[in-house]
Scaffold this motif. Structure first.
Motif, PDB file in Angstrom:
ATOM      1  N   HIS A 155       0.823  -1.201   0.000  1.00  0.00           N
ATOM      2  CA  HIS A 155       0.000   0.000   0.000  1.00  0.00           C
ATOM      3  C   HIS A 155       0.866   1.262   0.000  1.00  0.00           C
ATOM      4  CE1 HIS A 155      -3.463   2.522   0.751  1.00  0.00           C
ATOM      5  NE2 HIS A 155      -2.845   3.068   1.792  1.00  0.00           N
ATOM      6  N   GLU A 156       1.878   1.263   0.851  1.00  0.00           N
ATOM      7  CA  GLU A 156       2.804   2.411   0.892  1.00  0.00           C
ATOM      8  C   GLU A 156       3.470   2.612  -0.464  1.00  0.00           C
ATOM      9  OE1 GLU A 156       4.538   2.442   5.464  1.00  0.00           O
ATOM     10  OE2 GLU A 156       5.209   0.899   4.076  1.00  0.00           O
ATOM     11  N   ALA A 157       3.836   1.486  -1.085  1.00  0.00           N
ATOM     12  CA  ALA A 157       4.516   1.550  -2.387  1.00  0.00           C
ATOM     13  C   ALA A 157       3.623   2.199  -3.436  1.00  0.00           C
ATOM     14  CB  ALA A 157       4.928   0.147  -2.836  1.00  0.00           C
ATOM     15  N   ALA A 158       2.340   1.838  -3.399  1.00  0.00           N
ATOM     16  CA  ALA A 158       1.412   2.346  -4.409  1.00  0.00           C
ATOM     17  C   ALA A 158       1.257   3.859  -4.307  1.00  0.00           C
ATOM     18  CB  ALA A 158       0.058   1.663  -4.258  1.00  0.00           C
ATOM     19  N   LEU A 159       1.455   4.390  -3.106  1.00  0.00           N
ATOM     20  CA  LEU A 159       1.253   5.823  -2.898  1.00  0.00           C
ATOM     21  C   LEU A 159       2.568   6.590  -2.784  1.00  0.00           C
ATOM     22  CD1 LEU A 159      -1.550   5.499  -0.173  1.00  0.00           C
ATOM     23  CD2 LEU A 159      -1.863   5.935  -2.624  1.00  0.00           C
ATOM     24  N   HIS A 160       3.670   5.876  -2.832  1.00  0.00           N
ATOM     25  CA  HIS A 160       4.968   6.503  -2.563  1.00  0.00           C
ATOM     26  C   HIS A 160       5.299   7.569  -3.612  1.00  0.00           C
ATOM     27  CE1 HIS A 160       9.146   6.992  -1.508  1.00  0.00           C
ATOM     28  NE2 HIS A 160       8.916   6.274  -0.425  1.00  0.00           N
ATOM     29  N   PRO A 161       5.716   8.746  -3.142  1.00  0.00           N
ATOM     30  CA  PRO A 161       6.027   9.803  -4.110  1.00  0.00           C
ATOM     31  C   PRO A 161       7.152   9.405  -5.073  1.00  0.00           C
ATOM     32  CG  PRO A 161       6.712  10.422  -1.881  1.00  0.00           C
ATOM     33  CD  PRO A 161       5.869   9.187  -1.758  1.00  0.00           C
ATOM     34  N   GLN A 162       7.995   8.493  -4.653  1.00  0.00           N
ATOM     35  CA  GLN A 162       9.098   8.091  -5.525  1.00  0.00           C
ATOM     36  C   GLN A 162       8.849   6.737  -6.180  1.00  0.00           C
ATOM     37  OE1 GLN A 162      11.033   9.830  -2.569  1.00  0.00           O
ATOM     38  NE2 GLN A 162      10.752  11.513  -3.982  1.00  0.00           N
ATOM     39  N   ARG A 163       7.584   6.412  -6.367  1.00  0.00           N
ATOM     40  CA  ARG A 163       7.290   5.079  -6.904  1.00  0.00           C
ATOM     41  C   ARG A 163       7.697   4.943  -8.371  1.00  0.00           C
ATOM     42  NH1 ARG A 163       2.863   7.917  -6.145  1.00  0.00           N
ATOM     43  NH2 ARG A 163       1.449   8.335  -7.864  1.00  0.00           N
ATOM     44  N   ASN A 164       7.967   6.052  -9.026  1.00  0.00           N
ATOM     45  CA  ASN A 164       8.367   5.974 -10.427  1.00  0.00           C
ATOM     46  C   ASN A 164       9.876   5.840 -10.631  1.00  0.00           C
ATOM     47  OD1 ASN A 164       5.748   6.170 -11.398  1.00  0.00           O
ATOM     48  ND2 ASN A 164       5.784   8.389 -11.234  1.00  0.00           N
ATOM     49  N   PHE A 165      10.605   5.775  -9.551  1.00  0.00           N
ATOM     50  CA  PHE A 165      12.052   5.599  -9.695  1.00  0.00           C
ATOM     51  C   PHE A 165      12.303   4.180 -10.156  1.00  0.00           C
ATOM     52  CE2 PHE A 165      11.887   9.446  -7.732  1.00  0.00           C
ATOM     53  CZ  PHE A 165      13.044   9.908  -7.130  1.00  0.00           C
ATOM     54  N   ILE A 166      12.942   4.011 -11.292  1.00  0.00           N
ATOM     55  CA  ILE A 166      13.154   2.647 -11.749  1.00  0.00           C
ATOM     56  C   ILE A 166      14.614   2.250 -11.665  1.00  0.00           C
ATOM     57  CG2 ILE A 166      11.116   2.788 -13.207  1.00  0.00           C
ATOM     58  CD1 ILE A 166      12.813   2.713 -15.622  1.00  0.00           C
ATOM     59  N   THR A 167      14.813   0.977 -11.440  1.00  0.00           N
ATOM     60  CA  THR A 167      16.155   0.486 -11.156  1.00  0.00           C
ATOM     61  C   THR A 167      16.813  -0.162 -12.364  1.00  0.00           C
ATOM     62  OG1 THR A 167      15.123  -1.534 -10.352  1.00  0.00           O
ATOM     63  CG2 THR A 167      15.738   0.099  -8.704  1.00  0.00           C
ATOM     64  N   ARG A 168      16.046  -0.328 -13.417  1.00  0.00           N
ATOM     65  CA  ARG A 168      16.599  -0.947 -14.616  1.00  0.00           C
ATOM     66  C   ARG A 168      15.933  -0.316 -15.819  1.00  0.00           C
ATOM     67  NH1 ARG A 168      16.120  -7.394 -15.028  1.00  0.00           N
ATOM     68  NH2 ARG A 168      16.299  -7.522 -12.766  1.00  0.00           N
ATOM     69  N   ALA A 169      16.714  -0.010 -16.817  1.00  0.00           N
ATOM     70  CA  ALA A 169      16.146   0.541 -18.046  1.00  0.00           C
ATOM     71  C   ALA A 169      16.978   0.087 -19.231  1.00  0.00           C
ATOM     72  CB  ALA A 169      16.114   2.064 -17.976  1.00  0.00           C
ATOM     73  N   VAL A 170      16.360   0.110 -20.382  1.00  0.00           N
ATOM     74  CA  VAL A 170      17.066  -0.195 -21.619  1.00  0.00           C
ATOM     75  C   VAL A 170      17.763   1.077 -22.090  1.00  0.00           C
ATOM     76  CG1 VAL A 170      16.665  -0.624 -24.089  1.00  0.00           C
ATOM     77  CG2 VAL A 170      15.629  -2.122 -22.368  1.00  0.00           C
ATOM     78  N   GLY A 171      19.080   0.992 -22.318  1.00  0.00           N
ATOM     79  CA  GLY A 171      19.797   2.119 -22.883  1.00  0.00           C
ATOM     80  C   GLY A 171      20.622   2.926 -21.902  1.00  0.00           C
ATOM     81  N   ASN A 172      20.655   2.532 -20.651  1.00  0.00           N
ATOM     82  CA  ASN A 172      21.391   3.311 -19.661  1.00  0.00           C
ATOM     83  C   ASN A 172      22.774   2.769 -19.341  1.00  0.00           C
ATOM     84  OD1 ASN A 172      18.303   4.082 -18.300  1.00  0.00           O
ATOM     85  ND2 ASN A 172      19.773   5.630 -18.936  1.00  0.00           N
ATOM     86  N   GLU A 173      22.984   1.505 -19.639  1.00  0.00           N
ATOM     87  CA  GLU A 173      24.274   0.899 -19.383  1.00  0.00           C
ATOM     88  C   GLU A 173      24.624  -0.009 -20.557  1.00  0.00           C
ATOM     89  OE1 GLU A 173      25.153  -0.404 -15.131  1.00  0.00           O
ATOM     90  OE2 GLU A 173      22.987  -0.509 -15.237  1.00  0.00           O
ATOM     91  N   PRO A 174      25.904  -0.340 -20.728  1.00  0.00           N
ATOM     92  CA  PRO A 174      26.301  -1.179 -21.871  1.00  0.00           C
ATOM     93  C   PRO A 174      25.576  -2.530 -21.885  1.00  0.00           C
ATOM     94  CG  PRO A 174      28.229  -0.241 -20.811  1.00  0.00           C
ATOM     95  CD  PRO A 174      27.065   0.124 -19.953  1.00  0.00           C
ATOM     96  N   ASP A 175      25.323  -3.069 -20.713  1.00  0.00           N
ATOM     97  CA  ASP A 175      24.603  -4.345 -20.653  1.00  0.00           C
ATOM     98  C   ASP A 175      23.377  -4.204 -19.775  1.00  0.00           C
ATOM     99  OD1 ASP A 175      26.316  -6.141 -22.196  1.00  0.00           O
ATOM    100  OD2 ASP A 175      27.795  -5.655 -20.656  1.00  0.00           O
ATOM    101  N   VAL A 176      22.368  -4.969 -20.116  1.00  0.00           N
ATOM    102  CA  VAL A 176      21.158  -4.914 -19.305  1.00  0.00           C
ATOM    103  C   VAL A 176      20.734  -6.337 -18.951  1.00  0.00           C
ATOM    104  CG1 VAL A 176      19.548  -4.970 -21.271  1.00  0.00           C
ATOM    105  CG2 VAL A 176      18.853  -3.883 -19.126  1.00  0.00           C
ATOM    106  N   VAL A 177      20.268  -6.493 -17.736  1.00  0.00           N
ATOM    107  CA  VAL A 177      19.743  -7.791 -17.320  1.00  0.00           C
ATOM    108  C   VAL A 177      18.274  -7.854 -17.718  1.00  0.00           C
ATOM    109  CG1 VAL A 177      19.287  -9.320 -15.366  1.00  0.00           C
ATOM    110  CG2 VAL A 177      21.343  -7.880 -15.381  1.00  0.00           C
ATOM    111  N   VAL A 178      17.929  -8.870 -18.493  1.00  0.00           N
ATOM    112  CA  VAL A 178      16.562  -8.995 -19.010  1.00  0.00           C
ATOM    113  C   VAL A 178      15.815 -10.086 -18.252  1.00  0.00           C
ATOM    114  CG1 VAL A 178      15.181  -9.468 -21.067  1.00  0.00           C
ATOM    115  CG2 VAL A 178      17.374  -8.282 -21.289  1.00  0.00           C
ATOM    116  N   ASP A 179      14.636  -9.755 -17.762  1.00  0.00           N
ATOM    117  CA  ASP A 179      13.775 -10.789 -17.174  1.00  0.00           C
ATOM    118  C   ASP A 179      13.127 -11.589 -18.293  1.00  0.00           C
ATOM    119  OD1 ASP A 179      14.328  -9.761 -14.708  1.00  0.00           O
ATOM    120  OD2 ASP A 179      12.289  -9.049 -14.278  1.00  0.00           O
TER     121      ASP A 179
END
Ligand code: MN
Length: 435
Positions: A155-179
């Motif tokens: 519940h806290e997560a759903a309302l957290h002001p920083q809930r849009n901070f993402i820890t993985r993205a395509v294009g930010n590092e030379p390699d990316v871990v893919v689920d």
């Protein structure tokens, strides 16, 4: 042997700018066997380029035949890794595009199964007849991570002001871990939804599920989902790809290969571009003036930020919404470390109890924070931001010089004037390479 049956997969897709953003940095691909959603970051042009670029390898995969499920899964994941390299290369080649990135959630239907590869906080859901809707993907967000570690409630997560901070993205590092998700055997009646956070931010899973279950055709359903997001403020671009699986009669004289599931596809979204523009009109009837009034704009709380590899090494952050993308690894501030002035990398913020900064070794000065008047100590404790390490060092020199001008009253511990301003920090001379 389980009974095999023919399946029909129909797809509908649309993207809408929402009510707050000026441009649409989301994008999607809908092909014959491959679908994907990308939510670009990095400011108007860069975000669009990142999303579009990331979709190219997915489009190239469309219609390809694979000998095995494993091969299909690997090819899908590899396409996402290729997407990562393409975005990185493009960003390196063009200063305007530096720091761009994108989420990427891709699905491939092969042999009656759904394969999913995923990076970021766009989502894939499965809604099966008579079952609750399940999220297939895991959000690569800081709050999700904190929830998993038991440090934040759902519940806290759903309302957290920083809930849009993402820890993985395509294009930010030379390699990316893919689920890569285990392949999911599709059944008639299944609905698979791929969407960006412009839908899942403002609209609850329960509401999404209710719309999907309303028994309306694909285009109507997608339109309604977009309307739900816009009714809730439309804080972000909204992108939806909906797959619906139905049973289909096989040919009378099914060939030997008919013992395998076959996939027949009907396109309901014939022209993606038309869809997007239609949806835009439909989704934003009030126009620009109305947009100024939305609460989300004022609060500014929905801007997307990217943190990759944060908890371990502290890597990067994108702050989009204001149109810039700020790499956390390239952000600095002057603050207090063990009572001393020091230069930090990152931003002076914490999410949950996780600091988004670290002190830089060799940048901890001998300057006591107690040497400053209270009002300035407060300011330092909040963090004085700088865009380069050199600027941060200059701030420290400036601060050091104020001690000479505004000495604290005697008897307050040490005498800061013993330390000459401008020579307060080791390592002043060997810089010049940062940023
Ligand atoms: Mn988004």
């Amino acid at each position: 042997m389980t009974k095999r049956q023919w399946l029909r997969v129909s797809s509908t897709a649309a993207s809408d700018v929402g009510l707050v953003r000026e441009g649409n940095e989301d994008d999607y691909f809908v092909g014959d066997t491959v679908v994907a959603v990308a939510d670009g970051m990095g400011g108007h042009v860069a975000g669009e380029v990142a999303a579009r670029t990331a979709l190219e390898p997915l489009a190239a995969l469309d219609g390809k035949v694979f000998a095995s499920s494993d091969e299909a899964e690997e090819a899908l994941a590899e396409a996402v890794r290729v997407a990562n390299r393409l975005v990185v290369e493009k960003a390196e080649a063009d200063p305007e595009l530096q720091g761009m990135g994108t989420t990427l959630t891709a699905g491939m239907v092969r042999d009656g199964r759904l394969h999913v590869a995923h990076v970021g906080d766009s989502r894939a859901y499965l809604l099966r007849v008579d079952e609750p809707m399940t999220q297939l993907t895991t959000d690569h967000t800081l709050v999700e991570r904190l929830v998993r570690e038991g440090r934040l409630s759902r519940h806290e997560a759903a309302l957290h002001p920083q809930r849009n901070f993402i820890t993985r993205a395509v294009g930010n590092e030379p390699d990316v871990v893919v689920d890569s998700l285990p392949p999911l055997t599709l059944q008639p009646g299944d609905q698979v939804l791929l969407c960006s956070d412009g839908l899942t931010g403002p609209v609850s899973d329960a509401d999404i599920s209710a719309v999907l279950n309303a028994g309306q055709d694909g285009p109507t359903t997608v339109r309604r989902l977009i309307a739900e997001a816009n009714n809730a403020g439309g804080p972000d671009n909204i992108t939806i790809v909906l797959l619906r699986i139905s049973g289909a009669p096989g040919p009378e004289d099914a060939p030997a290969t008919a013992d395998q599931l076959r996939r027949i596809r009907t396109r309901e979204d014939a022209k993606a571009e038309d869809w997007a523009s239609k949806m835009g009109q439909l989704g934003a009837p009030q126009g620009a003036v109305q947009r100024e009034d939305t609460a989300d704009r004022a609060s500014g709380g929905r801007g997307r930020r990217v943190f990759a590899g944060l908890l371990g090494a502290l890597l990067l952050i994108g702050v989009v919404g204001g149109g810039t993308l700020l790499l956390l690894s390239r952000a600095y501030f002057v603050g207090e470390h063990d009572g001393k002035l020091a230069v930090f990398q990152g931003v002076p913020q914490e999410v949950g109890s996780v600091p988004l900064y670290r002190v830089i070794d060799g940048e901890i000065t001998d300057l006591d924070i107690d040497a400053f008047p209270d009002w300035r100590q407060e300011r330092i404790q909040q963090g004085i931001t700088a865009s380069t390490i050199l600027e941060a060092r200059r701030r420290i020199d400036e601060l050091a010089s104020t001690i000479v001008r505004d000495p604290v009253e005697p008897g307050n511990g040490r005498d800061a004037r013993d330390e000459p301003a401008g020579n307060t920090r080791p390592g002043t001379s060997e810089d010049g390479t940062e940023d």
